[in-house]
Motif scaffolding. Structure first.
Motif, PDB file in Angstrom:
ATOM      1  N   LEU A 105       0.820  -1.216   0.000  1.00 18.86           N
ATOM      2  CA  LEU A 105       0.000   0.000   0.000  1.00 18.86           C
ATOM      3  C   LEU A 105       0.855   1.268   0.000  1.00 18.86           C
ATOM      4  O   LEU A 105       0.604   2.199  -0.776  1.00 18.86           O
ATOM      5  N   ARG A 109       0.907   4.080  -2.999  1.00 16.70           N
ATOM      6  CA  ARG A 109       0.653   5.514  -2.797  1.00 16.70           C
ATOM      7  C   ARG A 109       1.845   6.348  -3.270  1.00 16.70           C
ATOM      8  O   ARG A 109       1.665   7.417  -3.866  1.00 16.70           O
ATOM      9  N   HIS A 136     -13.724   6.123  -2.100  1.00 22.28           N
ATOM     10  CA  HIS A 136     -14.154   5.493  -0.850  1.00 22.28           C
ATOM     11  C   HIS A 136     -13.165   4.385  -0.468  1.00 22.28           C
ATOM     12  O   HIS A 136     -12.704   3.633  -1.334  1.00 22.28           O
ATOM     13  N   PRO A 137     -12.846   4.274   0.824  1.00 15.78           N
ATOM     14  CA  PRO A 137     -11.868   3.259   1.248  1.00 15.78           C
ATOM     15  C   PRO A 137     -12.209   1.822   0.832  1.00 15.78           C
ATOM     16  O   PRO A 137     -11.317   0.983   0.782  1.00 15.78           O
ATOM     17  N   CYS A 140      -9.960   0.777  -2.001  1.00 20.08           N
ATOM     18  CA  CYS A 140      -8.517   0.983  -1.835  1.00 20.08           C
ATOM     19  C   CYS A 140      -7.702  -0.093  -2.548  1.00 20.08           C
ATOM     20  O   CYS A 140      -6.677   0.200  -3.162  1.00 20.08           O
ATOM     21  N   SER A 147      -7.499   7.449  -0.402  1.00 15.19           N
ATOM     22  CA  SER A 147      -8.748   7.065   0.261  1.00 15.19           C
ATOM     23  C   SER A 147      -9.440   8.191   1.008  1.00 15.19           C
ATOM     24  O   SER A 147     -10.550   8.009   1.488  1.00 15.19           O
ATOM     25  N   THR A 148      -8.780   9.316   1.140  1.00 15.06           N
ATOM     26  CA  THR A 148      -9.378  10.426   1.886  1.00 15.06           C
ATOM     27  C   THR A 148      -9.112  11.739   1.158  1.00 15.06           C
ATOM     28  O   THR A 148      -8.147  11.867   0.397  1.00 15.06           O
ATOM     29  N   TRP A 175     -18.535   9.662   4.766  1.00 14.29           N
ATOM     30  CA  TRP A 175     -18.316   9.005   6.050  1.00 14.29           C
ATOM     31  C   TRP A 175     -17.228   9.696   6.873  1.00 14.29           C
ATOM     32  O   TRP A 175     -17.070   9.395   8.064  1.00 14.29           O
ATOM     33  N   GLU A 177     -15.204  11.928   9.162  1.00 18.42           N
ATOM     34  CA  GLU A 177     -15.578  12.876  10.221  1.00 18.42           C
ATOM     35  C   GLU A 177     -14.846  14.208  10.082  1.00 18.42           C
ATOM     36  O   GLU A 177     -15.238  15.194  10.695  1.00 18.42           O
ATOM     37  N   LYS A 178     -13.805  14.236   9.266  1.00 24.01           N
ATOM     38  CA  LYS A 178     -13.065  15.483   9.064  1.00 24.01           C
ATOM     39  C   LYS A 178     -13.461  16.193   7.773  1.00 24.01           C
ATOM     40  O   LYS A 178     -12.812  17.172   7.365  1.00 24.01           O
TER      41      LYS A 178
ATOM     42  N   HIS B 136     -14.987  -0.316   9.142  1.00 23.54           N
ATOM     43  CA  HIS B 136     -14.658   0.175   7.806  1.00 23.54           C
ATOM     44  C   HIS B 136     -15.733   1.162   7.340  1.00 23.54           C
ATOM     45  O   HIS B 136     -16.925   0.923   7.565  1.00 23.54           O
ATOM     46  N   PRO B 137     -15.328   2.254   6.703  1.00 22.79           N
ATOM     47  CA  PRO B 137     -16.311   3.264   6.267  1.00 22.79           C
ATOM     48  C   PRO B 137     -17.434   2.724   5.392  1.00 22.79           C
ATOM     49  O   PRO B 137     -18.489   3.353   5.305  1.00 22.79           O
ATOM     50  N   SER B 147     -15.911   5.458  12.115  1.00 18.29           N
ATOM     51  CA  SER B 147     -15.314   4.963  10.881  1.00 18.29           C
ATOM     52  C   SER B 147     -13.796   4.967  10.864  1.00 18.29           C
ATOM     53  O   SER B 147     -13.201   4.445   9.919  1.00 18.29           O
ATOM     54  N   THR B 148     -13.187   5.554  11.849  1.00 15.33           N
ATOM     55  CA  THR B 148     -11.721   5.597  11.872  1.00 15.33           C
ATOM     56  C   THR B 148     -11.215   5.332  13.285  1.00 15.33           C
ATOM     57  O   THR B 148     -11.914   5.560  14.280  1.00 15.33           O
ATOM     58  N   ALA B 150      -9.016   7.118  14.613  1.00 21.92           N
ATOM     59  CA  ALA B 150      -8.955   8.449  15.230  1.00 21.92           C
ATOM     60  C   ALA B 150     -10.260   8.774  15.950  1.00 21.92           C
ATOM     61  O   ALA B 150     -10.250   9.268  17.082  1.00 21.92           O
ATOM     62  N   ALA B 151     -11.381   8.488  15.308  1.00 23.64           N
ATOM     63  CA  ALA B 151     -12.675   8.789  15.921  1.00 23.64           C
ATOM     64  C   ALA B 151     -12.916   7.909  17.148  1.00 23.64           C
ATOM     65  O   ALA B 151     -13.453   8.367  18.164  1.00 23.64           O
ATOM     66  N   TRP B 174      -7.158  -0.906   7.556  1.00 19.32           N
ATOM     67  CA  TRP B 174      -5.938  -1.055   6.759  1.00 19.32           C
ATOM     68  C   TRP B 174      -5.743   0.029   5.698  1.00 19.32           C
ATOM     69  O   TRP B 174      -4.627   0.313   5.278  1.00 19.32           O
ATOM     70  N   TRP B 175      -6.814   0.634   5.239  1.00 18.45           N
ATOM     71  CA  TRP B 175      -6.777   1.651   4.178  1.00 18.45           C
ATOM     72  C   TRP B 175      -6.337   3.014   4.704  1.00 18.45           C
ATOM     73  O   TRP B 175      -6.042   3.918   3.914  1.00 18.45           O
ATOM     74  N   ASP B 176      -6.306   3.193   6.008  1.00 16.43           N
ATOM     75  CA  ASP B 176      -6.155   4.519   6.618  1.00 16.43           C
ATOM     76  C   ASP B 176      -4.694   4.962   6.575  1.00 16.43           C
ATOM     77  O   ASP B 176      -3.833   4.327   7.189  1.00 16.43           O
ATOM     78  N   GLU B 177      -4.430   6.063   5.878  1.00 18.45           N
ATOM     79  CA  GLU B 177      -3.026   6.479   5.732  1.00 18.45           C
ATOM     80  C   GLU B 177      -2.427   6.945   7.052  1.00 18.45           C
ATOM     81  O   GLU B 177      -1.210   7.065   7.168  1.00 18.45           O
ATOM     82  N   LYS B 178      -3.262   7.185   8.036  1.00 20.95           N
ATOM     83  CA  LYS B 178      -2.752   7.624   9.341  1.00 20.95           C
ATOM     84  C   LYS B 178      -2.681   6.478  10.349  1.00 20.95           C
ATOM     85  O   LYS B 178      -2.433   6.701  11.540  1.00 20.95           O
ATOM     86  N   TRP B 180      -0.670   4.078  11.207  1.00 21.18           N
ATOM     87  CA  TRP B 180       0.514   3.717  12.012  1.00 21.18           C
ATOM     88  C   TRP B 180       0.713   4.696  13.157  1.00 21.18           C
ATOM     89  O   TRP B 180       1.021   4.283  14.281  1.00 21.18           O
TER      90      TRP B 180
END
Lengths: 271, 271
Positions: A105, A109, A136-137, A140, A147-148, A175, A177-178, B136-137, B147-148, B150-151, B174-178, B180
């Protein structure tokens, strides 16, 4: 008063409607703008399509789509897509960047950034703005590793805003939240190159591609998105782009009529 | 050397395997921990299930699941879920918070916070930690509006860490770039209450629920997640939880054997 002034009919919403009939149908319905797709444009003939649209008095809000940087011929293919957008007079080429394509991944990217580096000079020379569309994720792995909206903005920020922007599609970002602060940020940085709307309904169909809905039929607060992108400074076209297998079985004029009705009732807030 | 020391078999991976046989099968295979689900536990009888698991020498890593705060009886139902977790000796109740349930998205998310406020004292008194699972979103509308990661961490941060944590499931994040940095943050704040693994494969099936894969069969770099949560300080159970319609048609002992093999090869990094 609500009007069609910003409405653009994305060709994918009536996927089986021949280009010539779609152009005539839009013109007859008072629609001033269309979002076109490469395959039907090339089927019709690029120069002929450009002339047909122009002669009908329509503008082309965007060409869909470049990207898929996972393909072996991605570079040549995207250069052609940029040239096609220029020929059509489309100011924006929408980029769906592609999935993993066998890469890890992070590597996938990173490859997107490399691909943009390579394409931006060509796009600038052609007068076409590249618009990264966060997907949408759930796409991916196979369609888009961006994805965002945050990730799309990070990518775009590496180039002048006139060269690279983002596409905000309600279906892909609703979806998040930000999302509201990101839309404001995108507008402040002059990065909103396009705004597309489709609604979210469940259950999702197998493959999760063709289960989108006309605005108002699902869960997304679409007028709030229209207000947000407008408040952020985006006053360009609003494309309704709905991938829906059932919708596609209907006659093109019927789809257009329902899309216009949905737009007027569920996309543009009270103006 | 790779071992089963941290392995927990989540009951949903062998959805049709009767609880008694599952418990015996796990004990016979040298598995020390199971993740249980409320419905099969109640079908077997709560007290009987608790005794059966205890007598077999197994520990219960988590009870799945509370949440679904969209249901009319969410409060009573979640209180019962907490009590069931306590009876089973499960230190953690996994919360899948529910989708929109007729609310606007912001309101649905606010309702989750209200529900947690109401439940935390009961959970604390029962000695059960609530674990918010970001979904997952693609499940935002119908299963979970958190959905994350972070949330989920923002929600958990409103309570002492011993009362509320998060579940990190590779399939959902797994798709979330943040991801890690969020895992590191979650560990530093002592919020990792559970770690579940499943792999991502496409195409997704209709309804997108039963198309998950055993570790190693898909696109997620699962060993990297195991290393990340461990580096973040989480040394607890690693649950393999795979919803897969095809897998469910097979005999329980075969599913367990394949799950163990997948775990040893594709979940725990070289130790």
């Amino acid at each position: 008063m609500r009007s069609l002034a910003r409405f653009s009919f994305n060709q994918a919403t009536a996927n089986n409607w021949a280009l010539a009939e779609l152009v005539d149908g839009c013109a007859a319905a008072g629609v001033g703008s269309v979002g076109l797709w490469r395959a039907p444009v090339l089927d019709h003939g690029l120069a002929r399509a450009a002339k047909r649209v122009r002669d009908a008095g329509l503008s082309v809000s965007s060409l869909c789509r470049g990207g898929f940087f996972t393909a072996a011929d991605w570079l040549d293919d995207n250069r052609r897509a940029i040239d096609e957008a220029a020929t059509l007079g489309a100011p924006v080429l929408v980029l769906v960047v592609g999935g993993l394509g066998g890469r890890a991944l992070d590597d996938a990217r990173a490859h997107v950034a490399t691909a943009l580096d390579t394409l931006v000079p060509h796009a600038r020379a052609a007068g076409v703005r590249l618009a990264v569309e966060p997907m949408h994720p759930m796409y991916c792995a196979d369609r888009g590793v961006v994805s965002t909206l945050a990730a799309a903005l990070d990518l775009a920020a590496r180039y002048p805003s006139r060269d690279v922007g983002v596409v905000i599609d309600t279906y892909h970002v609703w979806w998040d939240e930000k999302v509201w602060s990101l839309i404001a940020e995108a507008g402040a940085a002059d990065r909103i190159a396009g705004y597309q709307v489709a609604d979210w309904v469940t259950p999702l169909p197998e493959g999760v591609l063709l289960g989108r809905a006309l605005p108002g039929a699902g869960h997304i607060e679409i007028p709030r998105y229209t207000q947000a992108v407008t408040a952020a400074g985006y006053t360009g076209p609003i494309e309704v782009e709905v991938f829906n297998a059932d919708l596609w079985t209907r006659p093109g004029p019927d789809i257009l009529a329902d899309t216009i009705a949905a737009y007027l009732s569920h996309v543009v807030p009270n103006e």
